[in-house]
Design an enzyme around this catalytic site. Structure first.
Site, PDB file in Angstrom:
ATOM      1  N   LYS A  89     -13.947  16.371  -9.707  1.00  0.00           N
ATOM      2  CA  LYS A  89     -15.173  15.826 -10.491  1.00  0.00           C
ATOM      3  C   LYS A  89     -14.750  15.760 -11.913  1.00  0.00           C
ATOM      4  CE  LYS A  89     -18.766  15.231  -7.001  1.00  0.00           C
ATOM      5  NZ  LYS A  89     -17.712  15.842  -5.927  1.00  0.00           N
ATOM      6  N   ASP A 123     -12.587  12.424  -7.715  1.00  0.00           N
ATOM      7  CA  ASP A 123     -13.994  11.669  -7.322  1.00  0.00           C
ATOM      8  C   ASP A 123     -14.622  10.646  -8.330  1.00  0.00           C
ATOM      9  OD1 ASP A 123     -13.307  13.179  -4.865  1.00  0.00           O
ATOM     10  OD2 ASP A 123     -15.017  14.674  -5.442  1.00  0.00           O
ATOM     11  N   GLN A 152     -16.044   2.527  -5.274  1.00  0.00           N
ATOM     12  CA  GLN A 152     -17.149   2.563  -4.652  1.00  0.00           C
ATOM     13  C   GLN A 152     -17.579   1.044  -4.347  1.00  0.00           C
ATOM     14  OE1 GLN A 152     -19.164   4.265  -7.870  1.00  0.00           O
ATOM     15  NE2 GLN A 152     -19.309   6.297  -6.946  1.00  0.00           N
ATOM     16  N   ARG A 173      -8.896   5.899  -3.150  1.00  0.00           N
ATOM     17  CA  ARG A 173     -10.031   6.251  -2.192  1.00  0.00           C
ATOM     18  C   ARG A 173     -11.071   5.162  -2.231  1.00  0.00           C
ATOM     19  NH1 ARG A 173     -13.232  11.234  -2.965  1.00  0.00           N
ATOM     20  NH2 ARG A 173     -11.399  12.551  -1.995  1.00  0.00           N
ATOM     21  N   LYS A 176     -18.260   3.891   0.294  1.00  0.00           N
ATOM     22  CA  LYS A 176     -19.524   2.856  -0.179  1.00  0.00           C
ATOM     23  C   LYS A 176     -20.053   3.300  -1.692  1.00  0.00           C
ATOM     24  CE  LYS A 176     -21.100   2.112   4.687  1.00  0.00           C
ATOM     25  NZ  LYS A 176     -21.831   2.496   5.560  1.00  0.00           N
ATOM     26  N   GLY A 177     -20.137   4.661  -1.679  1.00  0.00           N
ATOM     27  CA  GLY A 177     -20.722   5.203  -2.903  1.00  0.00           C
ATOM     28  C   GLY A 177     -22.182   5.828  -2.663  1.00  0.00           C
ATOM     29  N   THR A 215     -14.786   6.745   5.212  1.00  0.00           N
ATOM     30  CA  THR A 215     -16.305   6.127   5.738  1.00  0.00           C
ATOM     31  C   THR A 215     -16.231   6.797   7.304  1.00  0.00           C
ATOM     32  OG1 THR A 215     -17.501   4.216   6.529  1.00  0.00           O
ATOM     33  CG2 THR A 215     -15.100   4.364   6.780  1.00  0.00           C
ATOM     34  N   HIS A 216     -17.755   6.846   7.674  1.00  0.00           N
ATOM     35  CA  HIS A 216     -17.905   7.305   8.853  1.00  0.00           C
ATOM     36  C   HIS A 216     -18.545   6.267   9.794  1.00  0.00           C
ATOM     37  CE1 HIS A 216     -18.507  10.600   5.950  1.00  0.00           C
ATOM     38  NE2 HIS A 216     -17.543  11.222   6.707  1.00  0.00           N
ATOM     39  N   ARG A 278     -25.605  15.151   0.870  1.00  0.00           N
ATOM     40  CA  ARG A 278     -25.304  14.954   2.245  1.00  0.00           C
ATOM     41  C   ARG A 278     -26.347  14.832   3.319  1.00  0.00           C
ATOM     42  NH1 ARG A 278     -21.027  14.342  -0.121  1.00  0.00           N
ATOM     43  NH2 ARG A 278     -21.920  12.369   0.699  1.00  0.00           N
TER      44      ARG A 278
HETATM   45  C1  LIG Z   1     -13.773  11.586   2.130  1.00  0.00           C
HETATM   46  C2  LIG Z   1     -14.802  11.105   1.480  1.00  0.00           C
HETATM   47  C3  LIG Z   1     -14.881  11.102   0.002  1.00  0.00           C
HETATM   48  C4  LIG Z   1     -15.861  10.605  -0.585  1.00  0.00           C
HETATM   49  N1  LIG Z   1     -15.933  10.652  -2.081  1.00  0.00           N
HETATM   50  C5  LIG Z   1     -16.883   9.963  -2.792  1.00  0.00           C
HETATM   51  C6  LIG Z   1     -16.630   9.907  -4.206  1.00  0.00           C
HETATM   52  O1  LIG Z   1     -15.938  10.504  -4.739  1.00  0.00           O
HETATM   53  N2  LIG Z   1     -17.935   9.015  -4.758  1.00  0.00           N
HETATM   54  C7  LIG Z   1     -18.985   8.654  -4.051  1.00  0.00           C
HETATM   55  O2  LIG Z   1     -19.830   8.179  -4.635  1.00  0.00           O
HETATM   56  N3  LIG Z   1     -18.851   8.716  -2.822  1.00  0.00           N
HETATM   57  C8  LIG Z   1     -18.163   9.470  -2.173  1.00  0.00           C
HETATM   58  N4  LIG Z   1     -18.077   9.415  -0.608  1.00  0.00           N
HETATM   59  C9  LIG Z   1     -19.351   9.149   0.034  1.00  0.00           C
HETATM   60  C10 LIG Z   1     -19.461   7.838   0.477  1.00  0.00           C
HETATM   61  O3  LIG Z   1     -19.726   7.104  -0.669  1.00  0.00           O
HETATM   62  C11 LIG Z   1     -20.687   7.687   1.227  1.00  0.00           C
HETATM   63  O4  LIG Z   1     -21.891   8.143   0.452  1.00  0.00           O
HETATM   64  C12 LIG Z   1     -20.740   8.527   2.454  1.00  0.00           C
HETATM   65  O5  LIG Z   1     -19.489   8.592   3.291  1.00  0.00           O
HETATM   66  C13 LIG Z   1     -21.590   7.903   3.615  1.00  0.00           C
HETATM   67  O6  LIG Z   1     -21.049   6.450   3.985  1.00  0.00           O
HETATM   68  P1  LIG Z   1     -20.570   6.013   5.240  1.00  0.00           P
HETATM   69  O7  LIG Z   1     -19.532   4.998   5.001  1.00  0.00           O
HETATM   70  O8  LIG Z   1     -20.088   7.207   5.984  1.00  0.00           O
HETATM   71  O9  LIG Z   1     -21.555   5.206   6.196  1.00  0.00           O
HETATM   72  P2  LIG Z   1     -23.062   5.666   6.522  1.00  0.00           P
HETATM   73  O10 LIG Z   1     -23.493   4.298   7.134  1.00  0.00           O
HETATM   74  O11 LIG Z   1     -23.648   6.344   5.403  1.00  0.00           O
HETATM   75  O12 LIG Z   1     -22.633   6.662   7.855  1.00  0.00           O
HETATM   76  C14 LIG Z   1     -22.131   6.247   8.912  1.00  0.00           C
HETATM   77  C15 LIG Z   1     -22.637   7.118  10.025  1.00  0.00           C
HETATM   78  O13 LIG Z   1     -21.948   8.475   9.857  1.00  0.00           O
HETATM   79  C16 LIG Z   1     -22.866   9.498   9.946  1.00  0.00           C
HETATM   80  N5  LIG Z   1     -23.014  10.414   8.768  1.00  0.00           N
HETATM   81  C17 LIG Z   1     -22.755   9.793   7.331  1.00  0.00           C
HETATM   82  N6  LIG Z   1     -23.109  10.803   6.752  1.00  0.00           N
HETATM   83  C18 LIG Z   1     -23.742  11.813   7.364  1.00  0.00           C
HETATM   84  C19 LIG Z   1     -24.155  13.067   6.946  1.00  0.00           C
HETATM   85  N7  LIG Z   1     -24.226  13.393   5.707  1.00  0.00           N
HETATM   86  N8  LIG Z   1     -24.702  13.884   8.027  1.00  0.00           N
HETATM   87  C20 LIG Z   1     -24.447  13.728   9.255  1.00  0.00           C
HETATM   88  N9  LIG Z   1     -24.160  12.296   9.618  1.00  0.00           N
HETATM   89  C21 LIG Z   1     -23.811  11.543   8.730  1.00  0.00           C
HETATM   90  C22 LIG Z   1     -23.952   8.850  10.759  1.00  0.00           C
HETATM   91  O14 LIG Z   1     -24.041   8.907  11.907  1.00  0.00           O
HETATM   92  C23 LIG Z   1     -24.174   7.488   9.935  1.00  0.00           C
HETATM   93  O15 LIG Z   1     -24.747   6.684  10.911  1.00  0.00           O
HETATM   94  C24 LIG Z   1     -16.985  10.109   0.035  1.00  0.00           C
HETATM   95  C25 LIG Z   1     -17.080  10.011   1.217  1.00  0.00           C
HETATM   96  C26 LIG Z   1     -15.899  10.433   2.120  1.00  0.00           C
HETATM   97  C27 LIG Z   1     -15.767  10.250   3.693  1.00  0.00           C
END
Ligand SMILES: Cc1cc2nc3c(=O)[nH]c(=O)nc-3n(C[C@H](O)[C@H](O)[C@H](O)COP(=O)(O)OP(=O)(O)OC[C@H]3O[C@@H](n4cnc5c(N)ncnc54)[C@H](O)[C@@H]3O)c2cc1C
Length: 298
Positions: A89, A123, A152, A173, A176-177, A215-216, A278
């Site tokens: 960062k 990041d 994001q 990368r 969502k943010g 994303t997850h 997180r």
């Molecule tokens: C590799 C990586 C790098 C990232 N880098 C940045 C960055 O530089 N800047 C930034 O602003 N954001 C960053 N993020 C975070 C991202 O912006 C989201 O806030 C985060 O990934 C959650 O969004 P999602 O797309 O997974 O969807 P969500 O809808 O939030 O999650 C989908 C599902 O995943 C599971 N899940 C998600 N998060 C968690 C958790 N913490 N604990 C348990 N289960 C969970 C849940 O089952 C949820 O229903 C990063 C994410 C990843 C994966």
């Protein structure tokens, strides 16, 4: 509802409880723990990006120490033959102290990474950092090709930013943010953020940028997988990215489907702010915190 109440109470929950519940998201507090976790992840077929925890650094000394630590990470990756790059960062390197000072620290890391044939991901932090982060990217991109940025999908400006980035064939990368941003600059609804994610993903693919699909979210993962197979995208055009401690089973199934997947693996003593972010995203946060409070297994 209960998650909302716990979220509001997070600042008064003892650190020891937060640390216990959030330990799944963090490799440990030393570089050695990050190396061990990376070795295990590599064995399971995952790529890794190691992150030194910390942000919003206000002293030059701390920023210089973080710069040195980032270089130690790169050295450890090379020495241990790990399949990993580095994420950092800019506020760790002193962005909030002085732009030129931060630039100098970043250049030092990029030069070192380049000597070791490695890659650095910057990041993206909250919206107060977006302009300077992209400015630094466009400035240094003329000289260094071994680094990339993050976009994001919740930010309304991102479509414009992507259009500029694809002109440089930037390695991006897409996530969502995570920061809480006002409606004037960021989409607020889950649907709008998802739709924008899909639009940005298409823009990146169509213009030949390398994408880290971070994303997850099943909706987005399915969309990306089907786009990749319909458009016959090659393995050197993208990778999926997930966070350590989140959806490990899904991670395994993406790998077994033959996709490259990288796990964001943070370590360090400055774990609190990252852990809070997180936890807020964990749909079962309230349950885990209650369990930790009552001393039950994690
Ligand atoms: C590799 C990586 C790098 C990232 N880098 C940045 C960055 O530089 N800047 C930034 O602003 N954001 C960053 N993020 C975070 C991202 O912006 C989201 O806030 C985060 O990934 C959650 O969004 P999602 O797309 O997974 O969807 P969500 O809808 O939030 O999650 C989908 C599902 O995943 C599971 N899940 C998600 N998060 C968690 C958790 N913490 N604990 C348990 N289960 C969970 C849940 O089952 C949820 O229903 C990063 C994410 C990843 C994966």
């Amino acid at each position: 509802m209960i998650n909302k109440i716990i979220t509001a109470s997070l600042p008064i929950i003892p650190k020891i409880i937060i640390g216990k519940v959030a330990s799944r998201y963090i490799a440990g507090d030393s570089l050695k723990t990050a190396v061990n976790t990376t070795e295990q992840l590599n064995k399971s077929g995952a790529l890794v990006t190691i992150d030194v925890l910390g942000e919003d650094v206000t002293s030059e000394e701390e920023a210089i120490n973080t710069t040195k630590e980032c270089e130690l990470v790169l050295k450890a990756i090379a020495e241990n033959k790990l399949n990993s790059n580095l994420s950092l960062k800019l506020t760790q390197l002193g962005l909030q102290i002085d732009y030129k000072f931060c630039r100098k620290n970043l250049v030092s890391i990029l030069k070192y990474a380049s000597r070791l044939n490695n890659f650095v991901r910057i990041d993206m932090e909250n919206h107060t950092c977006t302009d300077q982060t992209l400015e630094l990217y466009f400035d240094l991109n003329k000289t260094y090709k071994n680094f990339g940025v993050v976009i994001q999908s919740y930010l309304r400006r991102s479509e414009n930013d992507i259009k500029l980035l694809v002109n440089k064939k930037a390695n991006v990368r897409l996530c969502k943010g995570i920061y809480k941003e006002p409606p004037g600059i960021a989409f607020q609804s889950a649907d709008e953020i998802r739709e924008n994610y899909k639009l940005l993903l298409r823009l990146l693919f169509e213009n030949g940028s390398y994408i880290g699909i971070a994303t997850h979210d099943d909706n987005l993962l399915n969309y990306a997988s089907s786009y990749i197979s319909t458009k016959k995208k090659k393995l050197d055009q993208y990778e999926f990215q997930m966070l350590l401690g989140v959806r490990a089973e899904k991670r395994k199934s993406i790998i077994s489907d033959g996709h490259p997947l990288r796990v964001y693996t943070p370590y360090g003593k400055d774990w609190y702010a990252y852990s809070i972010r997180r936890l807020k995203e964990n749909p079962q946060m309230a349950f885990y915190i209650a369990k930790a409070f009552f001393g039950l297994e994690k």
